[in-house]
Enzyme design. Structure first.
Site: not given
Ligand code: NDP
Length: 273
Positions: A133, A146
């Site tokens: 990020s 975070y």
């Molecule tokens: P979302 O919340 O849309 O997706 C997050 C994903 O992570 C979901 O598929 C969720 O699936 C999965 N997840 C969360 N916790 C767990 C767990 N314990 N085990 C397995 N899967 C898990 O967020 P984003 O797509 O935006 O985020 C993806 C990545 O990008 C993250 O690492 C985030 O830090 C990073 N990011 C995002 C930004 C943004 O602005 N959106 C900016 C910078 C970085 P489920 O709940 O079904 O398990």
């Protein structure tokens, strides 16, 4: 042509889902990984196979990797992307919640790297993409836990890159700025569960203000494209920051220095101190 095999974590929504679908459209066989199976089933196809697991469960990860190896024989790509944002002040986020942040965002990535690397090393080939990020290189009040998790990922990624670069394995960081996914709404929901004394309310409002641009920010497709470019490149980038807000934030942090950058952040958060 021999089909490339990819594992994408956090594939039930946002960046992970867009990445899984894009890789599949480009000929990869994708194991799409997350906890919510019904969301993964929505993208199941002859190129996408869901695996339900929590990235904090080391045994489930070992079993998933065994399944991939026994059915496909190899792993070409790992996209470590599953994560969430634990907002709140350092004083008020309970230690259990801070541990959970690291269990998912840091140790979750590490567990997957440890599980796939022996298979990549055996074939002297592979690419690991770790989703960090803009917060991997800077922070703001209220983003401490975070940001700390993403700083940790950046350090682990730089270390492992040096450890496996002579074994045919590439390791890439992708650093998104604000992207329209389920991430911000889930962050804000989680923030509401943390009790803060009134003295911190100005900071909490500042955080909500910072994140209020999310509806205008780009969708996850641009990050999925960056992942595809990285994994198909013969010379992948070490760290790719995008879109412009992510590049600019990190550049400003280094250009301004700590004190001036912190002042600029307080202005953006509309803090009066
Ligand atoms: P979302 O919340 O849309 O997706 C997050 C994903 O992570 C979901 O598929 C969720 O699936 C999965 N997840 C969360 N916790 C767990 C767990 N314990 N085990 C397995 N899967 C898990 O967020 P984003 O797509 O935006 O985020 C993806 C990545 O990008 C993250 O690492 C985030 O830090 C990073 N990011 C995002 C930004 C943004 O602005 N959106 C900016 C910078 C970085 P489920 O709940 O079904 O398990």
């Amino acid at each position: 042509m021999i089909q490339q095999i990819a594992l994408v974590t956090g594939a039930s929504s946002g960046i992970g889902r867009a990445t899984a679908e894009l890789l599949a459209r480009n000929g990869y066989y994708v194991f799409a990984i997350a906890r919510r199976l019904h969301r993964l089933e929505e993208i199941r196809s002859d190129q996408i196979e869901p695996i339900q697991l929590d990235v904090t469960d080391g045994e489930a990860i070992r079993m998933a990797v065994d399944h991939v190896i026994s059915t496909k024989g190899k792993i070409d790509i790992l996209v470590n992307n599953a994560g969430f944002g634990q907002l709140g002040t350092i004083e008020c986020v309970p230690m259990e919640a801070a541990h959970r942040q690291f269990e998912v965002n840091v140790f979750g990535y590490a567990r997957f790297m440890q599980a796939v690397l022996p298979h990549m090393r055996a074939r002297k080939s592979g690419c690991i993409v770790n989703m960090t990020s803009a917060m991997g290189k800077m922070t703001t009040p209220g983003f401490g836990w975070y940001s700390a998790s993403k700083h940790a990922i950046e350090a682990l990624t730089d270390a492992v890159r040096g450890e496996v670069m002579n074994q045919g394995i590439d390791v890439v960081l992708i650093a998104p700025g604000l992207i329209r996914t389920e991430f911000v709404p889930r962050q804000l929901e989680l923030l509401d569960t943390i009790a803060h004394p009134t003295v911190y309310h100005e900071i909490l409002n500042g955080l909500r203000h910072l994140l209020s641009n999310e509806p205008q920010s780009p969708g996850p497709a641009i990050i999925a494209q960056a992942v595809l470019r990285a994994v198909t490149s013969s010379n992948p980038p070490v760290r790719r920051a995008l879109p412009l807000d992510s590049k600019m934030a990190v550049a400003a942090r280094w250009l301004f220095g700590a004190r001036l950058f912190a002042w600029a952040v307080r202005q953006r958060m509309k803090l009066k101190f």
